[in-house]
Scaffold this active site. Structure first.
Site, PDB file in Angstrom:
ATOM      1  N   PHE A  92       2.525   3.442  23.336  1.00 29.36           N
ATOM      2  CA  PHE A  92       1.092   3.575  23.555  1.00 29.36           C
ATOM      3  C   PHE A  92       0.269   2.619  22.698  1.00 29.36           C
ATOM      4  CE2 PHE A  92       3.083   7.777  24.161  1.00 29.36           C
ATOM      5  CZ  PHE A  92       2.781   7.981  25.507  1.00 29.36           C
ATOM      6  N   VAL A  95       0.901  -3.362  17.327  1.00 34.19           N
ATOM      7  CA  VAL A  95       0.559  -3.518  15.914  1.00 34.19           C
ATOM      8  C   VAL A  95       0.343  -4.994  15.624  1.00 34.19           C
ATOM      9  CG1 VAL A  95       1.270  -3.090  13.539  1.00 34.19           C
ATOM     10  CG2 VAL A  95       1.950  -1.492  15.345  1.00 34.19           C
ATOM     11  N   ASP A 203      10.399  12.431  14.159  1.00 35.08           N
ATOM     12  CA  ASP A 203      10.817  11.152  14.745  1.00 35.08           C
ATOM     13  C   ASP A 203      11.423  10.257  13.664  1.00 35.08           C
ATOM     14  OD1 ASP A 203      11.238   9.297  16.750  1.00 35.08           O
ATOM     15  OD2 ASP A 203       9.239   8.423  16.609  1.00 35.08           O
TER      16      ASP A 203
END
Length: 445
Positions: A92, A95, A203
């Site tokens: 989504f 960077v 995660d």
């Protein structure tokens, strides 16, 4: 979502000297650093003979310099940040590298397109920001500032310039036993701190462990993290990467958060010392079968104390899985100086510089205060910043400087290995490591 920041783009247009037309950026009030459409008004005219502070020069540029206005309009600048090339991407987000126009520090900008965010993703993002705001640890990637425009949301993060753990092992091979101790001790410290604050990462994987130097690492990406009321709270969302997923996540049932993070840490440790993952398969279905069977092979070159830690973690039953406190006191990590003092959370608010009594600021804070004054950030700016928290450029400048100063004084240096530590508390943990836990409460303590 988050309220509009000073760098917001408007939908209006503004003609340049040529016939080209660029989207107009919101102007910046020179003295209050709030959004202002009256940037060029008579009340804000600056005497050319006056010596401008760096902050005043920057805000004048953002109001009147045509090149800067173009950069703001096309996304080459965001607030006080000069945006450069892309350094990573996710499902989504992307960077990019950026530089703070005042402090000159490198930062990482995590950029999210609002139109691509459904309701569930927006909730996850809000949770990620809230969780990062409530944590302050030398082995967690810090969030400096949040900037929002009508079309995008920007998370301003520390720039970890030495890559991630997965890339390092994939390109250079497994880590030595000593390197593995140093890296794993830092991950352990960060995760233990998160769990003590009732936040589950969900995660953890080698891709989310970033190197800020040759030996210092930060746990990053709290996009799937969640806050629980207590560490026994049942969760039911499958999160994370399948090769790092605990067996209970493949059973389509509720699970307890901390043991899931612990399992992922065991997979990471196996990857560090062997250069391969313990469970591998061509499809998720085959991987699921392998994880549920719990069959893996540890190469003989892995030291016996390290093997003991891995076997204690990779247990199919979460109630039997090694607890974080057991890892701290295990034989393999006992010689490592794992933990360092963690500064209190309130120090992340620049108002602390003004509200602390005489002699209450430490050396780092005094240095940051002096730098802020040189940049032209006054007490008025800091007082006006109250209530804006992470969504303020003043907070961004302050946190970047505080992090830089503390890092320069060794606050984030890697753990040292100095032989067996004669510490009564850790010696008791060493004895504790052999206890078998049959209670989930024990596992989560």
């Amino acid at each position: 979502m988050v309220p509009l920041s000073i760098s917001a783009l408007s939908g209006n247009t503004m003609p340049s000297k040529t016939t080209q037309v660029y989207p107009q950026v919101q102007r910046h009030n020179l003295y209050t650093l709030t959004d202002s459409s009256e940037c060029g008004s008579e009340t804000e005219e600056v005497d050319p003979s006056k010596h401008l502070t760096p902050l005043e020069k920057l805000t004048v540029e953002m109001c009147k310099n045509e090149n800067v206005l173009k950069e703001l309009a096309v996304g080459r600048r965001v607030g006080f940040y000069k945006v450069r090339g892309q350094i990573g991407c996710g499902n989504f987000s992307k960077v990019k590298l950026a530089f703070h126009a005042l402090t000159k520090d490198k930062v990482a900008l995590k950029i999210l397109e609002k139109r691509r965010l459904d309701l569930q993703t927006q909730k996850m993002l809000s949770r990620e920001i809230a969780n990062m705001e409530s944590l302050y640890h030398p082995n967690l990637l810090p969030l400096y500032e949040v900037v929002e425009t009508p079309s995008r949301l920007y998370l301003v993060l520390e720039f970890a310039g030495d890559g991630d753990l997965h890339t390092r092992i994939s390109t250079a091979g497994k880590l030595s036993d000593q390197e593995s101790k140093i890296v794993f001790a830092q991950i352990l410290s960060a995760v233990k701190y998160m769990h003590e604050n009732n936040i589950i990462h969900r995660d953890l994987k080698a891709e989310n462990v970033l190197y800020t130097s040759k030996t210092c690492v930060k746990v990053a990406d709290l996009g799937f993290s969640t806050r629980v009321n207590n560490r026994n709270q049942a969760l039911d969302t499958f999160c994370g990467s399948p090769p790092y997923a605990a067996p209970e996540l493949f059973k389509d049932d509720s699970y307890i958060g901390p043991p899931v993070d612990v399992w992922a840490m065991g997979v990471m440790l196996f990857f560090m010392v062997t250069g391969t993952l313990p469970f591998r398969a061509d499809t998720v279905a085959k991987l699921r079968r392998a994880v549920l069977e719990g069959a893996y092979v540890l190469p003989p070159w892995v030291s016996a104390p390290c093997q003991q830690v891995i076997r204690g973690i990779l247990k199919p039953d979460p109630s039997e899985r090694c607890a974080l406190d057991q890892m701290v006191g295990c034989e393999w990590l006992l010689p490592v100086e794992v933990f360092r003092p963690i500064p209190p959370l309130y120090q992340l608010n620049p108002i602390h510089l003004l509200e602390a009594g005489p002699g209450k600021l430490d050396r780092d804070q005094e240095e940051v205060k002096a730098i802020l004054e040189k940049l032209g950030i006054t007490q008025e700016h800091i007082y006006n910043n109250q209530g804006k928290s992470i969504r303020s450029p003043i907070t961004g400048v302050y946190r970047i400087l505080l992090h830089r100063v503390r890092k320069s004084r060794g606050a984030e240096s890697a753990p040292t290995i100095s032989g067996v530590v004669k510490d009564p508390k850790r010696d008791s943990l060493r004895a504790y490591r052999n206890l078998r836990h049959t209670s989930k409460l024990c596992v989560l303590s």
